[in-house]
Design a protein around this motif. Sequence first.
Motif, mmCIF file in Angstrom:
data_model
loop_
_atom_site.group_PDB
_atom_site.id
_atom_site.type_symbol
_atom_site.label_atom_id
_atom_site.label_comp_id
_atom_site.label_asym_id
_atom_site.label_seq_id
_atom_site.Cartn_x
_atom_site.Cartn_y
_atom_site.Cartn_z
ATOM 1 N N HIS A 99 0.827 -1.208 0.000
ATOM 2 C CA HIS A 99 0.000 0.000 0.000
ATOM 3 C C HIS A 99 0.864 1.261 0.000
ATOM 4 O O HIS A 99 1.872 1.342 0.695
ATOM 5 N N GLY A 100 0.441 2.232 -0.811
ATOM 6 C CA GLY A 100 1.181 3.487 -0.933
ATOM 7 C C GLY A 100 1.338 4.230 0.378
ATOM 8 O O GLY A 100 2.305 4.976 0.570
ATOM 9 N N LEU A 101 0.400 4.044 1.307
ATOM 10 C CA LEU A 101 0.508 4.712 2.600
ATOM 11 C C LEU A 101 1.807 4.318 3.307
ATOM 12 O O LEU A 101 2.455 5.152 3.935
ATOM 13 N N VAL A 102 2.197 3.058 3.175
ATOM 14 C CA VAL A 102 3.437 2.604 3.815
ATOM 15 C C VAL A 102 4.630 3.353 3.221
ATOM 16 O O VAL A 102 5.535 3.772 3.948
ATOM 17 N N PHE A 103 4.616 3.572 1.916
ATOM 18 C CA PHE A 103 5.702 4.317 1.270
ATOM 19 C C PHE A 103 5.688 5.787 1.692
ATOM 20 O O PHE A 103 6.739 6.387 1.908
ATOM 21 N N THR A 104 4.494 6.349 1.817
ATOM 22 C CA THR A 104 4.372 7.736 2.276
ATOM 23 C C THR A 104 4.963 7.883 3.673
ATOM 24 O O THR A 104 5.698 8.833 3.960
ATOM 25 N N LEU A 105 4.652 6.931 4.536
ATOM 26 C CA LEU A 105 5.182 6.981 5.902
ATOM 27 C C LEU A 105 6.679 6.690 5.923
ATOM 28 O O LEU A 105 7.411 7.253 6.740
ATOM 29 N N LEU A 106 7.148 5.825 5.027
ATOM 30 C CA LEU A 106 8.589 5.572 4.932
ATOM 31 C C LEU A 106 9.312 6.850 4.525
ATOM 32 O O LEU A 106 10.359 7.191 5.091
ATOM 33 N N LYS A 107 8.760 7.566 3.566
ATOM 34 C CA LYS A 107 9.365 8.834 3.143
ATOM 35 C C LYS A 107 9.462 9.796 4.327
ATOM 36 O O LYS A 107 10.509 10.384 4.586
ATOM 37 N N ARG A 108 8.367 9.913 5.071
ATOM 38 C CA ARG A 108 8.372 10.799 6.238
ATOM 39 C C ARG A 108 9.376 10.332 7.285
ATOM 40 O O ARG A 108 10.076 11.138 7.891
ATOM 41 N N HIS A 117 -0.731 7.650 -1.581
ATOM 42 C CA HIS A 117 -1.116 6.805 -0.450
ATOM 43 C C HIS A 117 -2.343 5.933 -0.737
ATOM 44 O O HIS A 117 -2.641 5.031 0.021
ATOM 45 N N LYS A 118 -3.020 6.169 -1.840
ATOM 46 C CA LYS A 118 -4.201 5.365 -2.180
ATOM 47 C C LYS A 118 -3.886 4.263 -3.195
ATOM 48 O O LYS A 118 -4.744 3.453 -3.511
ATOM 49 N N GLN A 119 -2.665 4.236 -3.699
ATOM 50 C CA GLN A 119 -2.279 3.250 -4.708
ATOM 51 C C GLN A 119 -1.554 2.074 -4.054
ATOM 52 O O GLN A 119 -1.123 2.153 -2.913
#
Length: 183
Positions: free
Chosen positions: A2-11, A38-40
């Motif tokens: 899930h893209g949310l995990v990548f968004t949080l990894l970036k942060r 985060h929705k992809q």
Amino acid sequence: MHGLVFTLLKRYVQTQYDHSTWVRLLEAANLTAADFDHKQVYPDEHMYALVGQAAQMTGLSADELHEKFGEYLVPDLMYMYKRLVQPEWKTLDMIEHTENTMHRQVRSEHTENAPPVLEVSRISPTELFIDYKSERRMGALAVGIVRGLATYFEEADQIIVEPTTSENGEQVRIRVRQVPAQS
């Protein structure tokens, strides 16, 4: 994944290091997307590449990085799923109910997502085993999340997390015990 995990990894990377580290990490992993939606859903290989490059850049193992990232994720996960959490729950309760609450929700909302299967056996009021099952082989992330939950519930000095098998297998067994608070 899930893209949310990548968004949080970036942060996480930007918080622990800086934005330029994130950019260098993307370049080293041969990824061009500066931002993940985060929705992809993205290929798991993207995460493997990012964590592998981060391990080379930091000198930490992939398991250590997964654990640290897992700890970091907890406040955001608790915020996202707070409506599913009972107010009386603490660390062990949260772990015991994750599969039938949060993971069930993720699976119903995002059928293309596949969070790990967590089979939790409560041995006593102060001890449980987690049998983590996932082809992603990210048991260390689960270990980090358990440690993050203990911190979140202000029980870090009382919760002992012991992986009893390799943290990077498809099946990982994690023992979690609560001990009396240190005075």
